[in-house]
Design an enzyme around this catalytic site. Structure first.
Site, PDB file in Angstrom:
ATOM      1  CG  ASP A 202      45.298  60.636  48.792  1.00 49.90           C
ATOM      2  OD1 ASP A 202      45.025  61.274  49.916  1.00 49.90           O
ATOM      3  OD2 ASP A 202      45.069  59.687  48.774  1.00 49.90           O
ATOM      4  CD  GLU A 268      46.014  61.051  54.111  1.00 54.25           C
ATOM      5  OE1 GLU A 268      45.766  61.061  54.380  1.00 54.25           O
ATOM      6  OE2 GLU A 268      46.609  60.020  52.444  1.00 54.25           O
TER       7      GLU A 268
HETATM    8  C1  NOJ Z   1      43.516  60.704  52.488  1.00 55.80           C
HETATM    9  C2  NOJ Z   1      42.310  61.246  52.186  1.00 55.80           C
HETATM   10  O1  NOJ Z   1      42.906  62.617  52.710  1.00 55.80           O
HETATM   11  C3  NOJ Z   1      41.222  61.292  52.211  1.00 55.80           C
HETATM   12  O2  NOJ Z   1      40.391  61.822  51.725  1.00 55.80           O
HETATM   13  C4  NOJ Z   1      40.810  60.025  50.782  1.00 55.80           C
HETATM   14  O3  NOJ Z   1      39.280  58.858  51.118  1.00 55.80           O
HETATM   15  C5  NOJ Z   1      41.675  59.129  51.283  1.00 55.80           C
HETATM   16  N1  NOJ Z   1      42.941  58.835  51.151  1.00 55.80           N
HETATM   17  C6  NOJ Z   1      41.812  57.843  49.937  1.00 55.80           C
HETATM   18  O4  NOJ Z   1      42.343  58.675  48.734  1.00 55.80           O
END
Ligand code: NOJ
Ligand code: CA
Length: 540
Positions: A202, A268
């Site tokens: 993430d 991500e």
């Molecule tokens: C990306 C995640 O996909 C999202 O759902 C989240 O709120 C943020 N990162 C913070 O962790």
């Protein structure tokens, strides 16, 4: 060939997939119950969004213990059962790792905020106020709602600010601190020993920030709508894709490679800095793949723009790195809603458009990610004000937040769609009477059966998994591309318009499948396409 290049990933948002114990919230046992379904569908990897201990301010993306399951979702033995069941069915399991930040309830942060000189004082990013008590710099939180909010939160106890890229309940970890890094690697080790096949990282572009914490040189515009880019590259540069972050990613890769079985890593990476950053993060020795948010956000029904979008990905990645393709996730509106925005689309048209998107996703050169419910054509669900759960959604109101795409999976037409026996944590979509798994399994022409067929074709068709991608001239509004693997060739035709089209493919072939055509039909040269129709042809 790396296994994950040929695999199809399926994202489960565990709160919303299946509730096994009647509390209205999905859980790990629920996912295990549905492993048979996923194996029937024909996907290869299940990615489970966070189920770790968390106060659930950001529904699990705010972790208070990296090495345990939140009781809402079950316990460690439920997780072990899930992995075992999945592996029995030849499905791999990957999980989220949220290492940019923790929850403010994490014992590390509780200790860190306690004083300026405790052992964990430096585990988060603490800074003194500037003159007059103003925050250390002008960075604006990524979770700002209708007005700009600082990335810095004042702590009365330490009389200092701490940094939070997202919500103020999600303080950013200090990756410069070797003890923090050590704990992060220990957490990965823990889950690898519980049998996971890899991770989704993430917010991975943000681990390290500008070491001088300088002001961003440009301003932020407040969002006109959800998920619109509001910062330019000079802004993102302060906390994204820093060289130290790339080195950390290389260390992660070395660590994963020390385990047998080729563990996969999916980063991500924020979309606003575009493909360059994806590429940077996925060059050899770094992440296996970057989650293609850019494609997800820019996909439209404008065939020419889509062609350009795909060409940009395909050409820039080339042999350098491996792309992924994504239609939706838990942070975005459902794909059908995005593609039919501003259009009068009845159920039949929506089905056609869902199939069109599925064709693209599963025939491009890259690893596809399916978001739960996409395979049955789930749509955004209207969330009344008093049911808004997403913290960012609350900040954005009256604009729409992320709950709309996180509603219960529609298994049947029961009161709670077969997701639960009691009222679910978010409302069930009222279209559940026709859009549901049970119904669609019985219907030859359903979106679900189309996904199933496409997945099977992809599995048996080398060009679709490995072949080069090439675009050919086609009438306006139509995409005509081929996937070629040595002498084997597969043609894909997609009509993005509501009128009939004709394409001359100048070759003989056999229809593998199509959203309107009968499988097995012979084709010779000219092919007619119905509105929004897709056809996949094997060249003979
Ligand atoms: C990306 C995640 O996909 C999202 O759902 C989240 O709120 C943020 N990162 C913070 O962790
Ligand atoms: Ca439950």
């Amino acid at each position: 060939m790396n296994w994950w290049k040929e695999a199809v990933f399926y994202q489960v948002y565990p709160r919303s997939f299946k509730d096994s114990n009647g509390d209205g919230i999905g859980d790990l046992k629920g996912v295990t119950e549905k492993i048979d379904y996923l194996s029937w569908l024909g996907v290869d990897v299940v990615w489970i969004s966070p189920f770790f201990k968390s106060p659930m301010n950001d529904f699990g993306y705010d972790i208070s213990d990296y090495k345990d399951v939140d009781p809402i979702f079950g316990n460690m033995s439920d997780f072990d059962d899930l992995v075992e069941e999945a592996h029995k069915k030849k499905l791999r399991v990957i999980i989220d790792q949220v290492y940019n930040h923790t929850s403010d309830q994490h014992p590390w942060f509780v200790e860190s905020r306690n004083s300026r000189d405790n052992p964990k004082a430096d585990w988060y990013i603490w800074k003194d106020a500037k003159k007059d008590g103003v925050p250390p710099n002008n960075w604006v939180s990524l979770f700002s709602g209708t007005k700009a909010e600082s990335m810095w939160e004042w702590d009365e106890n330490r009389k200092q600010y701490y940094l939070h890229l997202f919500g103020k309940e999600q303080p950013d970890l200090n990756w410069q601190n070797p003890d923090v890094k050590h704990e992060i690697f220990e957490s990965m080790r823990f889950w690898l020993e519980h049998g996971v096949d890899g991770f989704r990282f993430d917010a991975a572009a943000h681990y390290h920030k500008d070491p001088k914490f300088r002001d961003a040189s440009t301003g932020v515009q407040i969002k006109e709508s959800l998920f619109k880019s509001v910062r330019d590259v000079y802004y993102w540069d302060r906390f994204s894709g820093r060289p130290e972050t790339l080195l950390a990613v290389e260390e992660i890769r070395d660590f994963l490679d020390s385990y047998p079985g080729e563990k996969v890593s999916v980063g991500e990476i924020s979309a606003d800095m575009g493909l360059c950053l994806y590429l940077l993060f996925t060059l050899p020795g770094r992440f296996s793949m970057a989650f293609n948010i850019d494609f997800m956000e820019k996909l439209s029904l404008d065939a020419e723009k889509v062609r350009q979008l795909i060409k940009n990905v395909d050409t820039s990645f080339g042999d350098r790195a491996w792309p992924s393709y994504v239609l939706g996730n838990h942070d975005n509106f459902r794909i059908i809603n995005r593609l039919t925005e501003g259009m009068e689309a009845n159920h039949d048209t929506k089905k056609k458009i869902a199939k069109l998107a599925a064709t693209l996703l599963l025939t491009l050169r890259g690893t596809p990610f399916i978001y739960y419910g996409e395979e049955i054509g789930m749509e955004n669900t209207h969330i009344p004000y008093d049911k808004i759960a997403d913290p960012w959604g609350k900040a954005l109101w009256p604009k729409t937040g992320r709950d709309v795409c996180r509603t219960p999976m529609q298994w049947n037409d029961g009161e709670y769609a077969g997701f639960s026996d009691v009222e679910s944590w978010l409302p069930v979509n009222s279209n559940k009477s026709c859009v549901n798994v049970e119904n669609e399994m019985k219907d030859r022409n359903s979106v679900l059966n189309y996904y199933k067929i496409l997945l099977k074709i992809r599995k048996n068709n080398l060009p679709l998994r490995r072949g080069n991608l090439e675009f050919w001239d086609a009438p306006e509004g139509v995409l005509f591309y081929t996937r070629t693997f040595f002498s084997m060739r597969t043609v894909i035709l997609i009509n993005f318009t509501s009128s009939e089209k004709e394409v001359n493919i100048k070759e003989k072939g056999k229809v593998l499948t199509g959203s309107g055509k009968n499988t097995g039909e012979d084709v010779n040269g000219k092919v007619k396409l119905l509105p929004f129709e897709s056809i996949i042809i094997e060249i003979l």
